[in-house]
Design an enzyme around this catalytic site. Structure first.
Site, PDB file in Angstrom:
ATOM      1  CB  CYS A   2      -0.942   0.098   1.198  1.00  0.00           C
ATOM      2  SG  CYS A   2      -2.063  -1.286   1.347  1.00  0.00           S
ATOM      3  NE  ARG A  27       4.556   1.744  -0.159  1.00  0.00           N
ATOM      4  CZ  ARG A  27       5.556   1.424   0.659  1.00  0.00           C
ATOM      5  NH1 ARG A  27       6.786   1.551   0.245  1.00  0.00           N
ATOM      6  NH2 ARG A  27       5.316   0.990   1.867  1.00  0.00           N
ATOM      7  CD1 TRP A  73      -0.264  -6.142  -3.345  1.00  0.00           C
ATOM      8  CD2 TRP A  73      -0.430  -6.815  -1.222  1.00  0.00           C
ATOM      9  NE1 TRP A  73       0.055  -7.474  -3.297  1.00  0.00           N
ATOM     10  CE2 TRP A  73      -0.040  -7.917  -2.009  1.00  0.00           C
ATOM     11  CE3 TRP A  73      -0.602  -7.006   0.152  1.00  0.00           C
ATOM     12  CZ2 TRP A  73       0.198  -9.175  -1.472  1.00  0.00           C
ATOM     13  CZ3 TRP A  73      -0.374  -8.258   0.688  1.00  0.00           C
ATOM     14  CH2 TRP A  73       0.015  -9.330  -0.130  1.00  0.00           C
ATOM     15  CG  ASN A  99       1.659   1.041   4.248  1.00  0.00           C
ATOM     16  OD1 ASN A  99       2.787   1.486   4.193  1.00  0.00           O
ATOM     17  ND2 ASN A  99       1.403  -0.218   3.992  1.00  0.00           N
ATOM     18  N   GLY A 100      -0.477  -1.014   6.268  1.00  0.00           N
ATOM     19  CA  GLY A 100      -0.055  -1.957   7.310  1.00  0.00           C
ATOM     20  C   GLY A 100      -1.173  -2.926   7.629  1.00  0.00           C
ATOM     21  CD  GLU A 484      16.519 -12.799  -8.923  1.00  0.00           C
ATOM     22  OE1 GLU A 484      16.023 -13.326  -7.933  1.00  0.00           O
ATOM     23  OE2 GLU A 484      16.123 -11.705  -9.379  1.00  0.00           O
ATOM     24  CE  LYS A 488      13.191 -10.949 -10.871  1.00  0.00           C
ATOM     25  NZ  LYS A 488      13.776 -10.298  -9.723  1.00  0.00           N
ATOM     26  CD  GLU A 491       9.344 -11.204  -9.570  1.00  0.00           C
ATOM     27  OE1 GLU A 491       8.670 -10.841  -8.613  1.00  0.00           O
ATOM     28  OE2 GLU A 491      10.581 -11.070  -9.612  1.00  0.00           O
ATOM     29  CG  HIS A 507      18.879 -36.466  -6.768  1.00  0.00           C
ATOM     30  ND1 HIS A 507      19.284 -37.712  -6.343  1.00  0.00           N
ATOM     31  CD2 HIS A 507      20.006 -35.798  -7.114  1.00  0.00           C
ATOM     32  CE1 HIS A 507      20.598 -37.775  -6.407  1.00  0.00           C
ATOM     33  NE2 HIS A 507      21.060 -36.626  -6.871  1.00  0.00           N
ATOM     34  CE  LYS A 606      11.181  -2.580  -6.260  1.00  0.00           C
ATOM     35  NZ  LYS A 606      11.713  -3.767  -6.905  1.00  0.00           N
TER      36      LYS A 606
HETATM   37  C1  F6R Z   1      11.391 -10.218  -6.728  1.00  0.00           C
HETATM   38  C2  F6R Z   1      11.304  -9.267  -5.658  1.00  0.00           C
HETATM   39  C3  F6R Z   1      11.011  -9.762  -4.293  1.00  0.00           C
HETATM   40  C4  F6R Z   1      11.873  -9.010  -3.265  1.00  0.00           C
HETATM   41  C5  F6R Z   1      11.451  -9.403  -1.846  1.00  0.00           C
HETATM   42  C6  F6R Z   1      12.319  -8.756  -0.790  1.00  0.00           C
HETATM   43  O1  F6R Z   1      11.671  -9.614  -7.950  1.00  0.00           O
HETATM   44  O2  F6R Z   1      11.436  -8.092  -5.859  1.00  0.00           O
HETATM   45  O3  F6R Z   1      11.203 -11.128  -4.192  1.00  0.00           O
HETATM   46  O4  F6R Z   1      13.210  -9.307  -3.487  1.00  0.00           O
HETATM   47  O5  F6R Z   1      10.120  -9.038  -1.627  1.00  0.00           O
HETATM   48  O6  F6R Z   1      12.239  -7.376  -0.849  1.00  0.00           O
HETATM   49  P1  F6R Z   1      13.343  -6.444  -0.211  1.00  0.00           P
HETATM   50  O7  F6R Z   1      14.610  -6.700  -0.927  1.00  0.00           O
HETATM   51  O8  F6R Z   1      12.819  -5.059  -0.426  1.00  0.00           O
HETATM   52  O9  F6R Z   1      13.435  -6.805   1.240  1.00  0.00           O
END
Ligand code: F6R
Length: 611
Positions: A2, A27, A73, A99-100, A484, A488, A491, A507, A606
């Site tokens: 949010c 957010r 969110w 927010n929270g 990773e 990527k 998502e 395995h 994010k």
């Molecule tokens: C993936 C992504 C998330 C963040 C995770 C941690 O692309 O962005 O997996 O890496 O939510 O976020 P931070 O680094 O802000 O603690």
């Protein structure tokens, strides 16, 4: 999760808040809303993106110079008009954005229902606004007093900004666990979840701390703690430019941020790596060098992409410093009564510096006596402030929801730490130290060289945009890169993707392999090269499609794979910094080819400020 924005001052509030919310959409983007103070409080809220709010009545929006806004969110209650913020109290006197999460909202709601309160939404926020109002009525108190009492009873995390009918020139905000920045202007003030909505109006900001209340008028900011003591605000100068948070000619923030990497890595190395004197300066490590060099072990906590950076760091630190490293998901660490205490170093990695699970993991380890080192991108964020020491990654603002440039900057900081501590402990030789420094200095140029191949990666993407599943495999330093790459892709494109250590494939996952399964190998030249060649053969023998990230000049794998993406040769310790780039570009183009909003993938946000 949010985003919230508020404005109080002399200009029309609506455009300031609307633009700010658009900047904070990363957010959350399930619904949004704005409340404005005209003759009375008017609220407009809608399911969907912030742009929906542009449909609001011209007459209402042109008048008001005070307002609060929110982009959501969803946590409690599905995305809908009713659940969108702002929420008002039953009498309509109070209106707030939040927010929270209010964890004890169910019991508070029960109390309020018994007293006759009714609710239009399913949110914890509507409970909170009525809870504050109820206290205000029962105690015949001011809003400020009522908020103080309410917030002492509330369990959870929040930033709230409240407007009260009859007080058109005042906003009251409070924070615990979620971020809040106040922009200090001349006769006007701005409030937001981060500095991006504020930057074009003022560079003077105040980061509000937990358990603080801010009473804000156009001319004054009064900060108090929950004990009603006044606190002197610490005004800081923002180190951010507007251009950093705009797309700069790219179609998406994600692509811009992928292409930012030669610059963001240079920024990360600037002032730290000095090739003339062969020095590496990391003040946060130097000041506590004995803590690191005597550490019994290092625990790394993080989530998502940052956790993958932690996995790479495990290889780096164990190899160079001979200190045992454990890498933990922050969400697991915080709940499982971990064995941690004095003599342990906990490295917390976070782009946003606000991830709720990482924050709580830090608090736990800190209470137990561990030394906390933060590797954080967002300057002034909660994790940065909670750590004993740290190093910023200086990647600049990352707006695309999928993390790209933050990851490579994290790897760079972690590599510098390992090299520095290894030298101090003499677990690497001077010759090795010099070689790593030289390799580090070349990384931005090598990343640039990979970016120049983006058109050929786009061609590869065209072959796999319709895939249903994907397997990513790598070994050693490239194993976390496989994880990773898979994260990527899933998502951004919603293709099911899994990452595995290449040898582990036998395995179980090998059962998935058939002529329809693309298998992406991170297969740059390193100590595992021969082994990974065998793994590729095993996939080809089962008719799997092979895409490989290979080093320049590698004709062997080029001859075996269906498609290759080529990167310059790099020492294996730093290889993830370049081998991850093609996977970022590939995910981006596959997402775009599938017609998806790559900057705002569904269900994601994010900054994950709820657990
Ligand atoms: C993936 C992504 C998330 C963040 C995770 C941690 O692309 O962005 O997996 O890496 O939510 O976020 P931070 O680094 O802000 O603690």
């Amino acid at each position: 999760m949010c985003g919230i924005v508020a404005y109080i001052g002399k200009q029309p509030a609506f455009p300031v808040i609307l633009k700010g919310l658009k900047r904070l959409e990363y957010r959350g983007y399930d619904s949004s809303g704005i409340a404005l103070f005209g003759d009375m409080v008017n609220t407009f809220k809608k399911k969907g993106r912030v742009a929906e709010l542009e449909a609001w009545d011209e007459e209402i929006i042109s008048e008001a110079t005070v307002g609060i806004g929110h982009t959501r969110w969803a946590t409690h209650g599905e995305p809908s008009d009713a659940n969108a913020h702002p929420h008002s109290s039953n009498s309509g006197r109070l209106t707030l954005v939040h927010n929270g999460i209010i964890e004890n909202y169910a019991s508070l709601k029960q109390e309020l229902v018994q007293k006759g309160y009714t609710f239009k939404s399913k949110t914890d926020t509507e409970v909170l606004v009525n809870f504050i109002e109820d206290i205000q009525i029962n105690n015949n108190s001011t809003l400020e007093e009522a908020m103080r009492i309410a917030l002492k009873r509330v369990v959870g995390a929040y930033v709230i900004i409240v407007m009260e009918e009859g007080f058109p020139n005042r906003l009251i905000a409070a924070r615990k666990g979620s971020p809040l920045v106040i922009g200090v202007g001349e006769g006007e003030h701005f409030l937001a979840s981060d500095a991006s909505p504020i930057i074009e109006y003022t560079k003077k900001v105040i980061y509000v701390n937990d358990y603080e209340l801010a009473i804000i008028t156009p001319d004054e900011i009064i900060l108090k703690n929950l004990g009603n003591e006044t606190i002197t605000p610490y005004i800081q100068q923002l180190d951010m430019e507007l251009a950093q948070i705009e797309k700069g000619g790219f179609d998406h923030f994600m692509l811009k941020e992928i292409f930012d990497q030669p610059g963001s890595l240079t920024d990360c190395l600037r002032g730290r790596l000095d090739m003339e004197n062969l020095t590496l300066t990391l003040a946060g490590v130097e000041e506590h060098m004995s803590v690191f060099s005597q550490a019994k072990r290092i625990i790394i906590v993080a989530c998502g992409t940052s956790w993958h950076a932690g996995l790479v760091a495990e290889y780096m630190i164990e190899t160079l410093c001979r200190i045992p490293v454990e890498v933990e998901y922050a969400s697991e660490f915080r709940y499982r009564n971990p064995v941690v205490g004095e003599g342990d170093v906990l490295i917390a990695i976070s782009q946003s510096g606000e991830t709720a699970d990482t924050l709580v993991a830090i608090e736990k380890a800190k209470e137990a006596g561990a030394f906390i080192f933060g590797v954080v991108n967002a300057v002034g964020s909660s994790i940065a402030r909670l750590s004993h020491s740290g190093a910023y990654t200086h990647a600049g603002p990352e707006i695309g929801v999928a993390s790209t440039k933050a990851f490579t900057a994290q790897l760079t900081v972690l590599a510098m730490m390992a090299i520095k501590i290894g030298r101090e402990k003499k677990t690497i030789t001077e010759a090795e130290y010099n070689r790593y420094l030289a390799e580090l200095a070349l990384i931005p140029e090598k990343v640039k060289a990979v970016l120049e191949t983006h058109e050929s990666i786009k061609e590869v993407a065209k072959h796999y945009a319709d895939a249903r599943d994907f397997l990513f495999l790598g070994r050693g330093y490239n194993f976390p890169v496989a994880l990773e790459g898979a994260l990527k892709l899933k998502e951004i494109s919603y293709i099911h993707a899994e990452g595995y250590p290449a040898a582990e494939m036998k395995h179980g996952p090998i059962a998935l392999v058939d002529e329809n399964l693309p298998v992406l190998f991170i297969a740059t030249k390193d100590a595992y090269y021969e082994k990974i060649v065998s793994n590729i053969q095993e996939i080809k023998a089962r008719k799997g499609m092979v895409i490989a990230v290979i080093s320049e000049g590698d004709t062997l794998i080029r001859g075996m794979a269906d498609h290759v993406m080529v990167v310059p040769e790099v020492d294996e310790l730093l290889a993830p910094l370049v081998s991850v780039i093609p996977t970022q570009i590939l995910s981006y183009y596959i997402g775009v080819l599938r017609g998806l909003d790559v900057d705002k993938p569904r269900n994601l946000a994010k900054s994950v400020t709820v657990e």
